[in-house]
Design a protein around this motif. Structure first.
Motif, PDB file in Angstrom:
ATOM      1  N   UNK A 100       0.833  -1.213   0.000  1.00 14.27           N
ATOM      2  CA  UNK A 100       0.000   0.000   0.000  1.00 14.27           C
ATOM      3  C   UNK A 100       0.864   1.260   0.000  1.00 14.27           C
ATOM      4  N   UNK A 101       1.975   1.224   0.756  1.00 13.26           N
ATOM      5  CA  UNK A 101       2.865   2.390   0.810  1.00 13.26           C
ATOM      6  C   UNK A 101       3.476   2.653  -0.567  1.00 13.26           C
ATOM      7  N   UNK A 102       3.919   1.598  -1.239  1.00  9.80           N
ATOM      8  CA  UNK A 102       4.501   1.745  -2.582  1.00  9.80           C
ATOM      9  C   UNK A 102       3.441   2.264  -3.559  1.00  9.80           C
ATOM     10  N   UNK A 103       2.242   1.694  -3.487  1.00  6.47           N
ATOM     11  CA  UNK A 103       1.152   2.098  -4.387  1.00  6.47           C
ATOM     12  C   UNK A 103       0.751   3.555  -4.188  1.00  6.47           C
ATOM     13  N   UNK A 121       4.632 -10.466  -1.969  1.00  5.49           N
ATOM     14  CA  UNK A 121       4.252 -11.106  -3.230  1.00  5.49           C
ATOM     15  C   UNK A 121       3.354 -10.248  -4.115  1.00  5.49           C
ATOM     16  N   UNK A 122       2.700  -9.227  -3.532  1.00  6.04           N
ATOM     17  CA  UNK A 122       1.820  -8.387  -4.342  1.00  6.04           C
ATOM     18  C   UNK A 122       2.545  -7.344  -5.176  1.00  6.04           C
ATOM     19  N   UNK A 123       3.842  -7.169  -4.967  1.00  7.30           N
ATOM     20  CA  UNK A 123       4.568  -6.097  -5.657  1.00  7.30           C
ATOM     21  C   UNK A 123       4.963  -6.522  -7.064  1.00  7.30           C
ATOM     22  N   UNK A 124       4.647  -5.667  -8.030  1.00  8.33           N
ATOM     23  CA  UNK A 124       4.950  -5.968  -9.434  1.00  8.33           C
ATOM     24  C   UNK A 124       6.219  -5.253  -9.928  1.00  8.33           C
ATOM     25  N   UNK A 125       6.867  -4.507  -9.044  1.00 13.09           N
ATOM     26  CA  UNK A 125       8.025  -3.695  -9.430  1.00 13.09           C
ATOM     27  C   UNK A 125       9.305  -4.467  -9.111  1.00 13.09           C
ATOM     28  N   UNK A 126      10.325  -4.420  -9.985  1.00 13.87           N
ATOM     29  CA  UNK A 126      11.590  -5.079  -9.657  1.00 13.87           C
ATOM     30  C   UNK A 126      12.097  -4.632  -8.284  1.00 13.87           C
ATOM     31  N   UNK A 127      12.527  -5.594  -7.471  1.00 12.08           N
ATOM     32  CA  UNK A 127      12.840  -5.322  -6.063  1.00 12.08           C
ATOM     33  C   UNK A 127      14.023  -6.149  -5.594  1.00 12.08           C
ATOM     34  N   UNK A 128      14.672  -5.652  -4.558  1.00 12.01           N
ATOM     35  CA  UNK A 128      15.686  -6.432  -3.846  1.00 12.01           C
ATOM     36  C   UNK A 128      15.349  -6.401  -2.361  1.00 12.01           C
ATOM     37  N   UNK A 129      15.399  -7.574  -1.731  1.00 12.96           N
ATOM     38  CA  UNK A 129      15.237  -7.647  -0.276  1.00 12.96           C
ATOM     39  C   UNK A 129      16.619  -7.480   0.347  1.00 12.96           C
ATOM     40  N   UNK A 130      16.742  -6.541   1.254  1.00  8.44           N
ATOM     41  CA  UNK A 130      18.035  -6.205   1.863  1.00  8.44           C
ATOM     42  C   UNK A 130      17.967  -6.480   3.361  1.00  8.44           C
TER      43      UNK A 130
END
Length: 205
Positions: A100-103, A121-130
């Motif tokens: 929701x924050x990203x959206x 899992x709902x995020x459609x944007x390329x991402x890295x978990x840090x």
């Protein structure tokens, strides 16, 4: 003391990204209140000084950083409610708040740096978990500051409506005094019923 820097963001720019958001959440462990996430896109030419993991900053330094972030960055804060936490579990609820924050950012980012070891899992944007991202990336550190100050403010407001639980100081975390108040005063609508200490009080009859 190592401070977070902008190198992960710069690495994303080198691979073609133009808007990198740091994403973090706060409030997984408390027995009460929402889980709160923030997404922050910093202006590379105007990064506030003193950004660090919100847990490492004094309350005063957090406030100063918070104001500077809001003044210079694209910021969105979002929550998942106690009902959602109880319904889908705390991990999925924290991921929902992040999504929701990203959206809610005013411009869609094209790369995300997410604190932790999982990408929602709902995020459609390329991402890295840090892992320990708030100590490595200034964007994630900024998100951690915004999320913490916002959630602490919510818990202070709730503390006035439901005195006796110490939320103004424990922010809903399971401190000794909070657990004692639960036994003495009972469960409020803001308590997470799926969390064991709360569940046990409700079903001990």
């Amino acid at each position: 003391m190592d401070m977070p820097d902008f190198s992960l963001e710069r690495g994303a720019f080198e691979h073609g990204a133009s808007r990198v958001a740091g994403v973090d959440e706060v409030g997984r462990g408390p027995l009460a209140g929402p889980v709160t996430a923030a997404a922050v896109v910093l202006d590379p030419d105007n990064i506030p000084d003193g950004l660090n993991d919100s847990k490492k900053l004094s309350a005063k330094r957090r406030e100063v950083a918070f104001e500077a972030i809001l003044a210079s960055a694209d910021v969105c804060v979002a929550h998942a409610t106690v009902e959602e936490i109880d319904d889908i579990n705390i991990l999925r609820a924290s991921h929902l708040a992040m999504q929701r924050a990203v959206d809610g950012l005013s411009h869609v980012p094209d790369y995300l740096l997410i604190d932790g070891n999982m990408i929602p899992r709902g995020l459609q944007i390329p991402s890295a978990a840090i892992v320990k991202g708030d100590a490595r990336s200034v964007s994630i550190a900024a998100a951690s500051i915004v999320a913490k100050i916002t959630r602490d403010g919510i818990m202070m407001d709730l503390a006035q409506q439901f005195p006796g639980y110490g939320w103004e100081t424990n922010a809903g975390y399971p401190s000794k005094s909070h657990k004692a108040a639960l036994l003495k005063l009972g469960v409020t609508p803001h308590h997470r019923r799926s969390f064991k200490p709360v569940h046990n009080i409700l079903y001990q009859e």
